[in-house]
Design a protein around this motif. Sequence first.
Motif: not given
Length: 398
Positions: A305-321
């Motif tokens: 679950x912890x790793x999943x949140x970080x992966x979700x965040x990394x993908x979210x960051x790529x989309x934002x940029x």
Amino acid sequence: MTSTAAEQPATLDRRSAIRFIVCLGLVSLFADMTYEGAYSGIGPFLRDLGVTATAVGFISGLGEMFAASLRYVSGRLADRTHAYWTFVIIGYTMNLLAIPALAFVTTWQMAALLVVLERTGKAMRGPARDVLLSEATAVVGHGWGFGLHAVMDQTGAVIGPLIVAAVVAREHNFGPAFLQLGGPAALALAAILLARYFRPNKGTPPKPKGSQVLPRVYWTYVIASGILAVGFLDFPLLSLHFENEQFFSKETIPLLYSAAMAVVGLTALVCGRLFDRYGIPVLAFGVLATMLALPLGFLGGKIGAVIAVMCWAAGHGVQDATLRSGIAQVVSMNKRGTAFGAFNGVFGVAWFFGSWTMGALYDVSLIALVVFGLVFQTTAAIVFLTLRKPLAEAAEAA
């Protein structure tokens, strides 16, 4: 060595553009303290009001759908009237009203209405703000400019959940936390005036040379983005799962979300630079991160679950940029309000469909939920990779 007369205006314009991006970043920083702070606790908050996972997915997605339909309209109106600042100010005012009001709700229906109101405000301001931002990022590089804005945006997204976590730990209730988020919302409105001061004569596009249409590759790009949105995991559903499985306490979930927002900001800045250099493959490979979030978040236990949140965040960051940068590269400024509005409209409706479907699947089968998300995200990544050459050609012609 002194600058030439020709170099001096360009240098001054670059400095002005950077100041403007930073000022709009401050606006988003304070606004995200408000919205993301509230968003970090919406899942548990709605659960306390007695809703199911299906209802959480429906409410979260409904806000995006309302916002989506209005973004297309507000984008077109912004292009026609050039009243970009007016739309921005109205949108952030709605943010100021909706989030603190959550402190006083006693039913999930009222909470849903306020979530929709906040998303409507975002719909009003989003396309107009992105047009203003894209004019400045053209001076410094779209990927880097949007990435810098995203970093400041996510800084607020880090601080907001920390405020919520601290207040919930003290009060054992989300209401007082929502009320305190009104302060940052007011600061966001003040920061808008500062942004306009630094670039008062910008934001009005040049008169078009004739009738302009959105390029065909733009619509393929929008469709690919919509497919991505269908399979993109919504954090309220993920946080609801964490609480159902008792992985984390109520106070810990906002802290975890805050850490995720820090990852979003860092990823956005790095990937914005990479996007300016390598283009759309950066976005395609960024999808892989959000794909990992699905099996890890729902099937991987507490550590997963912890790793999943970080992966979700990394993908979210790529989309934002990258998502907005791709549009800014291929669409002239006279059509960007419409372009951003249509893009956000499709993305929001697709997000609603995906969010609601995943919420319903959660009540039936976690494996079906994971497979659903993986299929759509894989499809989106493949389509984005096929657009590499057409996007480059359209950027040269724009």
